[in-house]
Scaffold this motif. Sequence first.
Motif, PDB file in Angstrom:
ATOM      1  N   ALA A   1       0.835  -1.205   0.000  1.00 50.99           N
ATOM      2  CA  ALA A   1       0.000   0.000   0.000  1.00 50.99           C
ATOM      3  C   ALA A   1       0.868   1.254   0.000  1.00 50.99           C
ATOM      4  O   ALA A   1       0.586   2.220  -0.722  1.00 50.99           O
ATOM      5  CB  ALA A   1      -0.942  -0.006   1.202  1.00 50.99           C
TER       6      ALA A   1
ATOM      7  N   ASP B   1      -0.925   4.530  -1.334  1.00 51.92           N
ATOM      8  CA  ASP B   1      -2.260   4.414  -0.730  1.00 51.92           C
ATOM      9  C   ASP B   1      -2.055   4.585   0.772  1.00 51.92           C
ATOM     10  O   ASP B   1      -2.058   3.629   1.539  1.00 51.92           O
ATOM     11  CB  ASP B   1      -2.858   3.051  -1.070  1.00 51.92           C
ATOM     12  CG  ASP B   1      -4.275   2.877  -0.552  1.00 51.92           C
ATOM     13  OD1 ASP B   1      -4.790   3.781   0.141  1.00 51.92           O
ATOM     14  OD2 ASP B   1      -4.860   1.810  -0.830  1.00 51.92           O
TER      15      ASP B   1
ATOM     16  N   LYS C   1      -3.578   5.962   3.457  1.00 53.57           N
ATOM     17  CA  LYS C   1      -4.522   5.587   4.520  1.00 53.57           C
ATOM     18  C   LYS C   1      -4.532   4.076   4.721  1.00 53.57           C
ATOM     19  O   LYS C   1      -4.504   3.593   5.851  1.00 53.57           O
ATOM     20  CB  LYS C   1      -5.931   6.099   4.213  1.00 53.57           C
ATOM     21  CG  LYS C   1      -6.079   7.574   4.431  1.00 53.57           C
ATOM     22  CD  LYS C   1      -7.521   7.999   4.276  1.00 53.57           C
ATOM     23  CE  LYS C   1      -7.672   9.472   4.573  1.00 53.57           C
ATOM     24  NZ  LYS C   1      -9.070   9.875   4.584  1.00 53.57           N
ATOM     25  N   HIS C   2      -4.570   3.349   3.649  1.00 50.98           N
ATOM     26  CA  HIS C   2      -4.557   1.888   3.739  1.00 50.98           C
ATOM     27  C   HIS C   2      -3.237   1.414   4.340  1.00 50.98           C
ATOM     28  O   HIS C   2      -3.216   0.493   5.168  1.00 50.98           O
ATOM     29  CB  HIS C   2      -4.783   1.287   2.351  1.00 50.98           C
ATOM     30  CG  HIS C   2      -5.040  -0.175   2.362  1.00 50.98           C
ATOM     31  ND1 HIS C   2      -4.615  -0.998   1.356  1.00 50.98           N
ATOM     32  CD2 HIS C   2      -5.665  -0.980   3.259  1.00 50.98           C
ATOM     33  CE1 HIS C   2      -4.956  -2.241   1.629  1.00 50.98           C
ATOM     34  NE2 HIS C   2      -5.595  -2.257   2.778  1.00 50.98           N
TER      35      HIS C   2
ATOM     36  N   VAL D   1      -3.335   1.898   8.137  1.00 51.58           N
ATOM     37  CA  VAL D   1      -4.188   0.896   8.792  1.00 51.58           C
ATOM     38  C   VAL D   1      -3.469  -0.452   8.830  1.00 51.58           C
ATOM     39  O   VAL D   1      -3.451  -1.138   9.854  1.00 51.58           O
ATOM     40  CB  VAL D   1      -5.554   0.774   8.084  1.00 51.58           C
ATOM     41  CG1 VAL D   1      -6.341  -0.406   8.621  1.00 51.58           C
ATOM     42  CG2 VAL D   1      -6.354   2.062   8.250  1.00 51.58           C
ATOM     43  N   MET D   2      -2.858  -0.840   7.715  1.00 50.54           N
ATOM     44  CA  MET D   2      -2.158  -2.126   7.656  1.00 50.54           C
ATOM     45  C   MET D   2      -0.924  -2.134   8.556  1.00 50.54           C
ATOM     46  O   MET D   2      -0.619  -3.151   9.183  1.00 50.54           O
ATOM     47  CB  MET D   2      -1.752  -2.454   6.219  1.00 50.54           C
ATOM     48  CG  MET D   2      -2.905  -2.747   5.286  1.00 50.54           C
ATOM     49  SD  MET D   2      -3.796  -4.272   5.713  1.00 50.54           S
ATOM     50  CE  MET D   2      -5.233  -3.610   6.514  1.00 50.54           C
TER      51      MET D   2
ATOM     52  N   THR E   1       4.607   6.984   4.928  1.00 48.18           N
ATOM     53  CA  THR E   1       3.190   7.157   5.251  1.00 48.18           C
ATOM     54  C   THR E   1       2.994   8.294   6.247  1.00 48.18           C
ATOM     55  O   THR E   1       2.105   9.132   6.087  1.00 48.18           O
ATOM     56  CB  THR E   1       2.602   5.840   5.798  1.00 48.18           C
ATOM     57  OG1 THR E   1       2.834   4.808   4.826  1.00 48.18           O
ATOM     58  CG2 THR E   1       1.115   5.952   6.058  1.00 48.18           C
TER      59      THR E   1
ATOM     60  N   GLU F   1      -5.348   6.590  11.704  1.00 47.54           N
ATOM     61  CA  GLU F   1      -5.458   5.413  10.839  1.00 47.54           C
ATOM     62  C   GLU F   1      -4.732   4.211  11.444  1.00 47.54           C
ATOM     63  O   GLU F   1      -5.250   3.097  11.412  1.00 47.54           O
ATOM     64  CB  GLU F   1      -4.905   5.721   9.444  1.00 47.54           C
ATOM     65  CG  GLU F   1      -5.620   6.840   8.714  1.00 47.54           C
ATOM     66  CD  GLU F   1      -7.075   6.568   8.436  1.00 47.54           C
ATOM     67  OE1 GLU F   1      -7.473   5.393   8.307  1.00 47.54           O
ATOM     68  OE2 GLU F   1      -7.849   7.533   8.344  1.00 47.54           O
TER      69      GLU F   1
END
Length: 75
Positions: free
Chosen positions: A14, A19, A21-22, A25-26, A58, A70
Motif C-alpha cells: 500500500a 495508498d 490511509k490503507h 491501517v495495515m 506514510t 489510521e
Amino acid sequence: MNAAWCVELLAWTAAAQRDWKHAAVMLGAAAMYWQKIGRPLTGLSTLSRYRDNANQDTRNDLGESAFGREFTEAL
C-alpha cells in the motif's frame, strides 16, 4: 505469524502504491499482530528497512495526526 507477515506485506505494498490511509491501517494491524507474537518481523529482521520506509513515507504524507488515527484504527 503467517497473518502478521501477510498484513506486513500488504502495508508495504500500500505504501509503495502511495495508498497512505490503507498503508497506515495495515501498519497498525501488523504492529498488533507482532505485539501478540512478541517480536517484530520474526525470522527476517533484515527486512525491517522496508517497514521503516513504509512507516516513514506514510507518516510524512499523512502527517502525524492522521497517521495516528489510521494506525490505531486497526488496534
